[in-house]
Every structure is written in C-alpha cells, then in structure tokens.
Design a protein around this motif. Structure first.
Motif, mmCIF file in Angstrom:
data_model
loop_
_atom_site.group_PDB
_atom_site.id
_atom_site.type_symbol
_atom_site.label_atom_id
_atom_site.label_comp_id
_atom_site.label_asym_id
_atom_site.label_seq_id
_atom_site.Cartn_x
_atom_site.Cartn_y
_atom_site.Cartn_z
ATOM 1 N N ILE A 81 -7.166 2.623 0.747
ATOM 2 C CA ILE A 81 -8.421 2.663 1.513
ATOM 3 C C ILE A 81 -8.537 1.379 2.321
ATOM 4 O O ILE A 81 -8.364 0.276 1.802
ATOM 5 C CB ILE A 81 -9.632 2.795 0.575
ATOM 6 C CG1 ILE A 81 -9.494 4.071 -0.272
ATOM 7 C CG2 ILE A 81 -10.930 2.819 1.371
ATOM 8 C CD1 ILE A 81 -10.550 4.190 -1.358
ATOM 9 N N SER A 107 -2.472 6.668 -0.142
ATOM 10 C CA SER A 107 -3.860 6.899 -0.554
ATOM 11 C C SER A 107 -4.710 5.641 -0.527
ATOM 12 O O SER A 107 -5.839 5.634 -1.023
ATOM 13 C CB SER A 107 -3.882 7.487 -1.967
ATOM 14 O OG SER A 107 -3.213 6.627 -2.888
ATOM 15 N N ILE A 112 -3.565 0.606 -8.059
ATOM 16 C CA ILE A 112 -4.900 1.186 -8.220
ATOM 17 C C ILE A 112 -5.357 1.681 -6.849
ATOM 18 O O ILE A 112 -5.354 0.913 -5.877
ATOM 19 C CB ILE A 112 -5.908 0.157 -8.765
ATOM 20 C CG1 ILE A 112 -5.452 -0.385 -10.121
ATOM 21 C CG2 ILE A 112 -7.295 0.778 -8.880
ATOM 22 C CD1 ILE A 112 -6.351 -1.489 -10.654
ATOM 23 N N ASP A 113 -5.724 2.962 -6.769
ATOM 24 C CA ASP A 113 -6.232 3.554 -5.527
ATOM 25 C C ASP A 113 -5.291 3.316 -4.341
ATOM 26 O O ASP A 113 -5.732 2.991 -3.225
ATOM 27 C CB ASP A 113 -7.624 2.999 -5.199
ATOM 28 C CG ASP A 113 -8.665 3.402 -6.216
ATOM 29 O OD1 ASP A 113 -8.470 4.436 -6.880
ATOM 30 O OD2 ASP A 113 -9.673 2.675 -6.363
ATOM 31 N N THR A 139 0.816 -1.224 0.000
ATOM 32 C CA THR A 139 0.000 0.000 0.000
ATOM 33 C C THR A 139 0.841 1.261 0.000
ATOM 34 O O THR A 139 2.019 1.257 0.338
ATOM 35 C CB THR A 139 -0.898 0.029 1.247
ATOM 36 O OG1 THR A 139 -0.059 0.052 2.415
ATOM 37 C CG2 THR A 139 -1.803 -1.185 1.292
#
Length: 519
Positions: free
Chosen positions: A112, A110, A270-271, A107
């Motif tokens: 989640i 940003s 992604i994200d 991670t």
C-alpha cells in the motif's frame, strides 16, 4: 535415397550370375540402367516426396519451438519476463529520510502506498551453542582447509572413533555418523542440509571454534545435542561442546507506524511490505527511520514495451513464413544423381530456395497470426475495452497513389500488423486506473469467455490451439514419411528384381555367343 543398378558378376541380391559384354562387346550395364530408368524415376519421385514431407515436419517443429519459447517466457507465471506476474504491474519506489542501513524495505504486489516509520528495539537471534575455547592443538586452527579428513584434524582433545572407525551424534533428534575418511567440509555439509536437524554448523579459523545454530525459531528455537559414539561432543570432547539442550534465542521487536511487532525473524512481510532488520535503532540518532512508498509505473511501462517488442519479433517470424514465396515447383528436392553433379555450395543454395515456402499460406499458421493480432483489438479482461485504450495500436497503413492522385489501392508497410506502444498513454492509464490496465492484461483464465479473458490469456488460447493442431499435423506427416519409406523400399526391391532379370537375359546371350565362338 535412390538405388543404383548393381554391376559385375553378381546381383545386389547375390542370386544371379552377371556375365556381361565378354563376347558381345555391348555396354550391358548402361543398357540395363536405361531399361530400368522408368522404375528409377518412380523411386526418385517417391524419395522427393518423402524429403518434402521431412522438410514440412521440420518447419512445423521449428514453429512449435518458437511458440513454446514465447509462451514460456511471457505467458507463464514462471516465465522470466512473465506478463502474468503481479510484480510486472506492482512496482514501488522506496525512499527514506535516513542513510542508515539498520532497516531496509522492499515491496510486493499487495503493498500500500504511503509513509512508514520503523523503530527497532531488538533483533531476532536463534539459539546456538559454541566451543568453550579454541579447539586446535596449537591454538590456531585444526587444518589449513576444510578438505582434510576427520582423522587428520589436529584437535587439542584428540578426536576418537568407535570400534567401527566412526563418530556418531544426534542434533535435534537427527542421528549422524561419519567415518575417519570423511572430510571436515563433507561433515558440515551433511549436517547443514538436513532439514530435520534444522541447524547450521560452522568452523571458524578466526576464533578456532565450532558453532551450531538453529536455522529458525527465534525465542522458541533450541539446539539439542547428544553424543552417541566417539567424542565429537560431550565432556572433554574434540569440538568442546557439551551435550544437552540450549535455548537462548530471542525474537525481534520493532515498532512500525506506532504498532509493536514481534517476530521470530529479522526478515518478514506484512501487507506486501518486506522488512529487513539489520540493527537496533532505539536510543540512536535515527531512532525512527521513515520510508515513503510510491507506485512506480515506469517499470510496468518498460515491461510492456519489452513485451511488445518481443511480440512483434515473434509475429514477424511467423508472418515471414506464411508470406514466403513458394518455389517448390521450380526447385523440387534433389535426387542423388542430381547431387552428384553439383557442388556442396550449389546443393545448399538449391535446398534453401526449395525450403523457402514450405509453410507459405499455411492455414493453421495464418489462423494463429490472426488470433494473436485480435488479442489486442477485441474487448479484454471484462473491461469492455480493447488495448487501444491504453496506448497499444497497430502500425500505420500506407496507401499508394498514381501520378494523377487516384488511389492504386492499399499496400501494407513491412511493419504492417505489428504493435506500437504510446508510452504516455499507458503511463496515464496506469496512474488513473491501474486495476483496469492490469485486468486488461491478466484477467480471466484459459477457459473464460473471450471478452473476459485478458490479453495474455487470449494469446495463450491462440497458442494452445495452434500447438494442438500443429502437433497433429506433425504426427500425420510422420506417418506419411513412414509410408513413403516403405514405398521406396518396395520399389527398390522391384528395381533389383528387374535388373536381375535383364542381366540374366544378357548372361544367357553371352553364354550362347561363347558356344558359337568355340564352334
């Protein structure tokens, strides 16, 4: 550096005859030295002043080095322990319900929190081309190591060079040319580091084959090879790889939380979540691998704790300089004549004492210390709160009392003014309102108002202000050193002239005594 009086038959300038004590019996050198002692004293004092300036400059540069090191480590985005990096505050624990290594997750700031399921149906593969068979003459290997020169490699189809002794070819439009003396590894390195070719060339001793693979592109990747001279590539080539364009790449396909994702790589983000696809999971027992991402505040607490420790060390080193006792009146810089009468150990001990208070009560340094401390006890990051609200506070103050119980006044402990961290309070603040904690450290920039600046930018502003002032002080001190050096040179010239005049007088006296003696 002080000047000593020249003795003998010529002066230091070589212009005056020094005929001394031949007839008078006087110790002319000692007399001249005594007569010039006043000038020598002036030179010694100026040299001492110059040395004091040099010590002051050295002390300032040492502080500037400390400031630069601390700033680069903790207050720069590129610092090894930067308190501005999002990764310092956004850390996650990733857990999985499977032991499979087919997929791994990592991670960034940003990401989640939540649950993620991943199913891999196809891995990405870039286009490649390989030798049609074993390329060595004996079917094992073309050389025992990659440092062998191209002309000495043992190919089944002998490697031929052009009239200039080179082989030339192009890969994806980029031309390469290598001589007979080029080693196999040098050729491979040259191809692999070329960004225009965008491929990786390998020779495997296990399979005795060459492979050229596109570095990126997935299904859109291609490898285009053209032979120019010699026979590295092409029909009946040494590498047994033909000319032309090969396009056999594939994109990866994965299902993430029920959404099909197609990429030209097996590693993508992604994200804020980076997926590393290592194997196909479809039609396996672990068809879907489930992950859980949960915010990990312990790593942020650890980072803040390390920062506080480093800050305290930094602040202590500065405070020690301003609080040091100034012994300069009792221990001025030694003159050369004084050093001649002392041992190296005595000189070292003297100068250590003399330098002890060079920056004692230095106003610029005291201003920096005040600025560093205030960064934690004024409203920060536009939150309207100070660092005390998240567990950062100053060390306690001890109060001394008389035997009757009346106060003798406040006396600060050794750690006075340093920071202490309540990790439980910080952990609770990160759990309840992490954005506020992050803003308190990192919001704003160097030009923001003080209340909008985060703690790190407040510190950066204090450091920048000191660096500017101290750099000017260093420059000013260098000018003073130069002026003192010029003064010393002028005084030494005057001393030489003075000694020459005295020696001339004594020389005339000796000459007169010589004549009288002969009569």
């Amino acid at each position: 550096m002080s000047t000593s009086i020249s003795t003998g038959t010529t002066s230091s300038s070589g212009s005056t005859s020094r005929i001394t004590d031949l007839f008078s019996g006087l110790d002319t050198d000692s007399i001249v030295k005594s007569m010039c002692s006043g000038q020598q004293t002036k030179i010694d004092k100026e040299n001492q002043q110059k040395t004091s300036y040099e010590w002051y400059e050295d002390a300032l540069n040492d502080v500037l080095d400390k400031v630069e090191t601390f700033q680069n480590t903790y207050c720069s985005n590129l610092g090894s322990s930067s308190m501005l990096k999002s990764s310092t505050y956004y850390s996650y624990k990733v857990t999985s319900d499977s032991d499979s290594s087919a997929v791994s997750l990592s991670t960034s700031g940003s990401a989640i929190e939540g649950s993620y399921s991943v199913k891999v149906t196809q891995l990405a593969q870039n286009s490649y081309v390989s030798s049609s068979g074993r390329v060595s003459s004996d079917g094992t290997e073309i050389s025992s190591n990659n440092t062998t020169e191209l002309s000495k490699l043992s190919f089944k189809n002998a490697l031929k060079f052009d009239s200039s002794g080179n082989i030339s070819f192009s890969i994806n439009g980029k031309k390469f040319s290598f001589s007979k003396d080029t080693t196999l590894q040098s050729m491979i390195n040259t191809v692999n580091t070329d960004t225009d070719a965008n491929v990786t060339m390998k020779y495997s001793r296990l399979t005795d084959t060459f492979t050229v693979t596109a570095d990126s592109g997935g299904a859109d990747s291609s490898v285009k090879i053209a032979n120019i001279s010699g026979n590295a590539f092409g029909e009946n080539s040494a590498f047994q790889i033909g000319e032309g364009t090969v396009k056999v790449g594939k994109d990866s396909t994965a299902e993430i939380n029920g959404v099909t994702v197609t990429k030209d790589s097996n590693n993508y983000t992604i994200d804020g979540v980076t997926y590393q696809l290592n194997a196909v999971t479809a039609n396996t027992d672990d068809e879907k691998i489930n992950f859980t991402l949960k915010r990990d505040t312990s790593s942020t607490v650890s980072a803040v704790s390390s920062f506080v420790s480093a800050f305290n060390d930094f602040l202590t080193s500065l405070t020690d300089l301003t609080d040091a006792k100034d012994y300069s009146d009792d221990y001025p810089p030694l003159t050369d004549s004084q050093k001649e009468e002392m041992s190296d150990t005595q000189i070292e001990a003297w100068e250590k004492k003399a330098k002890n208070g060079v920056l004692s009560k230095n106003s610029d340094l005291e201003k920096l210390i005040t600025g560093l401390k205030s960064a934690f006890f004024t409203a920060a990051g536009g939150t309207g709160k100070a660092a005390t609200s998240i567990g950062l506070s100053s060390s306690s103050i001890s109060v001394s009392s008389t035997s009757t119980g009346t106060s003798k006044g406040t006396s600060y402990s050794v750690s006075s003014g340093l920071l202490s961290l309540d990790e439980d309070t910080l952990s609770a603040a990160l759990a309840n309102n992490p954005d506020e904690v992050i803003n308190m450290f990192t919001s704003g920039n160097s030009s923001s108002t003080s209340t909008d600046q985060g703690i790190i930018y407040k510190i950066t502003s204090a450091l920048a202000s000191y660096k500017s002032t101290a750099t000017d002080a260093v420059s000013s001190t260098e000018d003073k050193i130069d002026d003192a050096e010029d003064q010393v040179n002028d005084m030494e010239d005057k001393l030489d002239d003075m000694a020459d005049r005295y020696y001339e007088k004594f020389s005339q006296m000796e000459t007169a005594l010589s004549k009288l003696n002969s009569e």
